[in-house]
Design an enzyme around this catalytic site. Structure first.
Site, PDB file in Angstrom:
ATOM      1  N   TYR A 153      39.822  34.570  32.923  1.00 58.28           N
ATOM      2  CA  TYR A 153      38.905  35.050  32.031  1.00 58.28           C
ATOM      3  C   TYR A 153      39.213  34.768  30.330  1.00 58.28           C
ATOM      4  O   TYR A 153      38.381  34.546  29.581  1.00 58.28           O
ATOM      5  CB  TYR A 153      39.113  36.591  32.128  1.00 58.28           C
ATOM      6  CG  TYR A 153      38.094  36.968  33.163  1.00 58.28           C
ATOM      7  CD1 TYR A 153      36.820  37.218  33.288  1.00 58.28           C
ATOM      8  CD2 TYR A 153      38.824  37.595  34.469  1.00 58.28           C
ATOM      9  CE1 TYR A 153      36.189  37.406  34.357  1.00 58.28           C
ATOM     10  CE2 TYR A 153      38.176  37.857  35.615  1.00 58.28           C
ATOM     11  CZ  TYR A 153      36.749  37.635  35.540  1.00 58.28           C
ATOM     12  OH  TYR A 153      35.992  38.147  36.590  1.00 58.28           O
ATOM     13  N   ARG A 178      37.364  49.656  43.327  1.00 57.36           N
ATOM     14  CA  ARG A 178      36.128  50.075  42.590  1.00 57.36           C
ATOM     15  C   ARG A 178      35.496  51.386  42.846  1.00 57.36           C
ATOM     16  O   ARG A 178      34.274  51.439  42.692  1.00 57.36           O
ATOM     17  CB  ARG A 178      35.129  49.122  42.483  1.00 57.36           C
ATOM     18  CG  ARG A 178      35.797  47.749  41.793  1.00 57.36           C
ATOM     19  CD  ARG A 178      35.993  47.987  40.229  1.00 57.36           C
ATOM     20  NE  ARG A 178      35.842  46.397  39.831  1.00 57.36           N
ATOM     21  CZ  ARG A 178      35.170  45.581  38.910  1.00 57.36           C
ATOM     22  NH1 ARG A 178      33.985  46.471  38.816  1.00 57.36           N
ATOM     23  NH2 ARG A 178      35.053  44.754  38.482  1.00 57.36           N
ATOM     24  N   ARG A 198      29.723  52.631  38.930  1.00 61.07           N
ATOM     25  CA  ARG A 198      28.264  53.009  38.481  1.00 61.07           C
ATOM     26  C   ARG A 198      27.531  53.431  39.692  1.00 61.07           C
ATOM     27  O   ARG A 198      26.232  54.025  39.907  1.00 61.07           O
ATOM     28  CB  ARG A 198      27.630  51.605  38.158  1.00 61.07           C
ATOM     29  CG  ARG A 198      27.823  51.422  36.739  1.00 61.07           C
ATOM     30  CD  ARG A 198      27.588  49.809  36.297  1.00 61.07           C
ATOM     31  NE  ARG A 198      28.353  49.214  36.938  1.00 61.07           N
ATOM     32  CZ  ARG A 198      28.478  47.591  36.821  1.00 61.07           C
ATOM     33  NH1 ARG A 198      27.487  47.066  36.019  1.00 61.07           N
ATOM     34  NH2 ARG A 198      29.284  46.867  37.713  1.00 61.07           N
ATOM     35  N   ASP A 222      40.785  48.662  33.084  1.00 62.69           N
ATOM     36  CA  ASP A 222      40.249  47.342  33.641  1.00 62.69           C
ATOM     37  C   ASP A 222      41.510  46.417  33.586  1.00 62.69           C
ATOM     38  O   ASP A 222      42.276  46.620  32.795  1.00 62.69           O
ATOM     39  CB  ASP A 222      39.128  46.986  32.789  1.00 62.69           C
ATOM     40  CG  ASP A 222      38.204  45.595  33.314  1.00 62.69           C
ATOM     41  OD1 ASP A 222      37.555  45.968  34.350  1.00 62.69           O
ATOM     42  OD2 ASP A 222      38.660  44.436  33.323  1.00 62.69           O
ATOM     43  N   ARG A 252      29.431  58.022  31.671  1.00 66.79           N
ATOM     44  CA  ARG A 252      29.449  56.758  31.011  1.00 66.79           C
ATOM     45  C   ARG A 252      28.092  56.582  30.270  1.00 66.79           C
ATOM     46  O   ARG A 252      28.174  55.828  29.158  1.00 66.79           O
ATOM     47  CB  ARG A 252      29.156  55.677  32.299  1.00 66.79           C
ATOM     48  CG  ARG A 252      29.118  54.292  31.900  1.00 66.79           C
ATOM     49  CD  ARG A 252      30.098  53.675  31.460  1.00 66.79           C
ATOM     50  NE  ARG A 252      29.945  52.051  31.279  1.00 66.79           N
ATOM     51  CZ  ARG A 252      28.895  51.736  30.366  1.00 66.79           C
ATOM     52  NH1 ARG A 252      28.415  52.421  29.309  1.00 66.79           N
ATOM     53  NH2 ARG A 252      28.560  50.569  30.213  1.00 66.79           N
TER      54      ARG A 252
HETATM   55  C1  LIG Z   1      37.666  40.685  38.000  1.00 63.66           C
HETATM   56  C2  LIG Z   1      38.126  42.275  37.686  1.00 63.66           C
HETATM   57  C3  LIG Z   1      37.471  42.912  36.514  1.00 63.66           C
HETATM   58  N1  LIG Z   1      38.103  44.170  36.466  1.00 63.66           N
HETATM   59  C4  LIG Z   1      38.929  44.341  37.744  1.00 63.66           C
HETATM   60  C5  LIG Z   1      38.634  43.278  38.400  1.00 63.66           C
HETATM   61  C6  LIG Z   1      39.643  42.944  39.435  1.00 63.66           C
HETATM   62  C7  LIG Z   1      39.067  43.332  40.875  1.00 63.66           C
HETATM   63  C8  LIG Z   1      37.659  42.686  41.121  1.00 63.66           C
HETATM   64  O1  LIG Z   1      37.787  41.533  41.669  1.00 63.66           O
HETATM   65  O2  LIG Z   1      36.592  43.492  41.260  1.00 63.66           O
HETATM   66  C9  LIG Z   1      39.367  45.592  37.926  1.00 63.66           C
HETATM   67  C10 LIG Z   1      38.667  46.920  38.018  1.00 63.66           C
HETATM   68  N2  LIG Z   1      37.830  47.225  36.900  1.00 63.66           N
HETATM   69  C11 LIG Z   1      37.438  48.547  37.051  1.00 63.66           C
HETATM   70  C12 LIG Z   1      38.492  49.020  37.963  1.00 63.66           C
HETATM   71  C13 LIG Z   1      38.450  50.514  37.973  1.00 63.66           C
HETATM   72  C14 LIG Z   1      39.348  51.519  38.935  1.00 63.66           C
HETATM   73  C15 LIG Z   1      38.420  51.432  40.296  1.00 63.66           C
HETATM   74  O3  LIG Z   1      37.682  52.280  40.533  1.00 63.66           O
HETATM   75  O4  LIG Z   1      38.727  50.388  41.236  1.00 63.66           O
HETATM   76  C16 LIG Z   1      39.174  48.328  38.412  1.00 63.66           C
HETATM   77  C17 LIG Z   1      40.531  48.325  39.399  1.00 63.66           C
HETATM   78  C18 LIG Z   1      36.547  49.283  36.195  1.00 63.66           C
HETATM   79  C19 LIG Z   1      35.395  48.552  36.015  1.00 63.66           C
HETATM   80  N3  LIG Z   1      35.398  47.466  35.409  1.00 63.66           N
HETATM   81  C20 LIG Z   1      33.700  47.101  34.898  1.00 63.66           C
HETATM   82  C21 LIG Z   1      33.196  48.159  35.294  1.00 63.66           C
HETATM   83  C22 LIG Z   1      31.465  48.251  35.221  1.00 63.66           C
HETATM   84  C23 LIG Z   1      31.453  48.779  33.591  1.00 63.66           C
HETATM   85  C24 LIG Z   1      30.519  49.769  33.330  1.00 63.66           C
HETATM   86  O5  LIG Z   1      30.503  51.058  33.736  1.00 63.66           O
HETATM   87  O6  LIG Z   1      29.481  49.259  32.598  1.00 63.66           O
HETATM   88  C25 LIG Z   1      33.771  49.259  36.009  1.00 63.66           C
HETATM   89  C26 LIG Z   1      33.708  50.563  36.389  1.00 63.66           C
HETATM   90  C27 LIG Z   1      33.313  45.895  34.256  1.00 63.66           C
HETATM   91  C28 LIG Z   1      34.138  44.729  34.735  1.00 63.66           C
HETATM   92  N4  LIG Z   1      35.312  44.369  34.627  1.00 63.66           N
HETATM   93  C29 LIG Z   1      35.690  43.045  35.287  1.00 63.66           C
HETATM   94  C30 LIG Z   1      34.397  42.550  35.775  1.00 63.66           C
HETATM   95  C31 LIG Z   1      34.027  41.414  36.026  1.00 63.66           C
HETATM   96  C32 LIG Z   1      33.393  43.326  35.042  1.00 63.66           C
HETATM   97  C33 LIG Z   1      31.828  43.515  35.168  1.00 63.66           C
HETATM   98  C34 LIG Z   1      31.279  43.465  36.543  1.00 63.66           C
HETATM   99  C35 LIG Z   1      30.600  44.583  37.114  1.00 63.66           C
HETATM  100  O7  LIG Z   1      29.566  44.675  36.240  1.00 63.66           O
HETATM  101  O8  LIG Z   1      31.189  45.302  37.835  1.00 63.66           O
HETATM  102  C36 LIG Z   1      36.822  42.040  35.276  1.00 63.66           C
END
Ligand SMILES: Cc1c2[nH]c(c1CCC(=O)O)Cc1[nH]c(c(CCC(=O)O)c1C)Cc1[nH]c(c(CCC(=O)O)c1C)Cc1[nH]c(c(C)c1CCC(=O)O)C2
Length: 339
Positions: free
Chosen positions: A147, A23, A27, A72, A36
């Protein structure tokens, strides 16, 4: 191009231990927030130029040895026919509950249904040509099912586990369909130019080892077996895998992602010559610099100089981490391992 990340995936010697952060685009970076603030998260994922910009940001800001595609794990689920929103956590308005729901799911045509993902990969390969390799990624079938059945994040994903135990034929049909989709999705990323693939199984560790073996392993194994992996290493990250590494290893990836609940050296003893990635507790990045350095050194000491280490956090970086601490951590890994 800096190849120490790919070299380490193959267990080859490197001039210093490569590092990236799960990640790493997100943010905690003001630069990400600037992009964003002008669009939604899904719009960002679906606009290759913007996705490329935020993918490259942490490479330049942190000095990491690999980039990970900005997207994502749920991106390819939308074109399966499930309406998706982020609030900021993912929400599916109509979760999968019946066999009819499973049968209604489509297998997307990747080139036409997620062109933006493949276009971002192609654009990124140009942008990163003189920099670092690009990691593509997807969710493991089990975590995607969590999910899709629950409809949102959850502490225990009871809806999915209930389906798994009480309606095993619906569960099997769903997992089968997700696995087919995932294989095509990841192969499309490889065809577009992804140089490594990470499979995220964020929730695999909430099952007992025997349930993991029965309900998860066959699908992840089929997925990894079906990838066009020549020269493309597969990193398999199962959060909570520490108590069942010998089972998770059977899925067949090239690199085992580790969370911080396991001693990295002990994990390596179990895994033999398989490369590993991990495994600093993400909250260490809130600590004073001397503690960050102490913890980086501890992980490196547990590795004891073995080849095939990619340094990373044990899970995603948290949104409130000061960027300077992430920069310091990356520098520590490089400084402490420079040959
Ligand atoms: C379970 C899962 C998800 N997404 C992901 C997983 C597996 C990894 C992990 O366990 O963390 C994977 C993921 N999500 C995102 C990436 C981008 C690449 C990176 O920089 O790693 C990757 C590799 C961007 C994201 N995916 C998300 C964001 C935040 C969204 C925003 O900018 O508002 C980002 C940058 C949203 C997201 N997407 C998901 C969740 C649970 C959330 C909300 C949690 C949070 O608020 O951080 C599902």
């Amino acid at each position: 191009m800096n190849t120490r990340f790919l070299d380490a995936c193959w267990g080859k010697p490197v001039d210093r231990v490569p590092v990236w952060l799960m990640r790493q685009a997100g943010r905690y970076l003001p630069d990400y927030m600037r992009v964003r603030s002008k669009c939604t998260f899904l719009e960002l994922c679906k606009t290759p130029e913007l996705a490329t910009e935020v993918t490259v940001q942490p490479v330049d800001i942190l000095g990491v040895d690999a980039a990970i595609l900005f997207s994502d794990i749920l991106t390819p689920i939308e074109p399966m026919g499930m309406e998706l929103d982020f609030t900021p956590g993912p929400v599916f308005a109509k979760p999968i509950r019946t066999m009819a729901d499973v049968e209604a799911l489509k297998i997307p045509k990747m080139e036409t249904d997620v062109p933006y993902v493949l276009d971002a990969v192609k654009l990124l390969r140009k942008e990163l040509a003189a920099k670092v390799p690009l990691i593509g990624f997807g969710g493991a079938p089990f975590t995607l099912a969590c999910y899709m059945v629950e409809g949102k994040g959850s502490k225990d994903f009871a809806a999915l586990k209930k389906m798994m135990y009480a309606e095993p034929e619906i569960y099997a049909a769903l997992m089968d369909k997700i696995t087919t989709m995932d294989m095509e999705y990841l192969n499309a990323q490889i065809a577009a130019g992804a140089q490594a693939i990470q499979i995220f199984d964020t929730w695999g560790g909430m099952l007992s080892p025997s349930d993991y073996e029965r309900y998860v392993l066959p699908y992840t194994q089929r997925l990894i077996n079906g990838l066009n992996r020549t020269n493309v290493p597969v990193i398999h990250f199962v959060k909570g895998a520490g108590t069942m590494l010998e089972i998770v290893k059977q899925a067949g990836g090239d690199v085992m992602g580790l969370d911080w609940h396991v001693n990295l050296g002990k994990a390596r003893d179990i895994l033999g010559d398989m490369a590993v990635q991990g495994n600093l507790d993400p909250t260490v990045l809130f600590a004073p610099k001397e503690i960050i350095e102490r913890e980086v050194k501890r992980v490196l000491d547990e590795n004891a100089g073995r080849p095939g280490l990619i340094f990373n956090l044990g899970h995603g970086i948290l949104p409130t981490v000061p960027p300077e601490n992430a920069i310091f951590m990356v520098d520590c890994v490089h400084r402490l391992t420079q040959k």
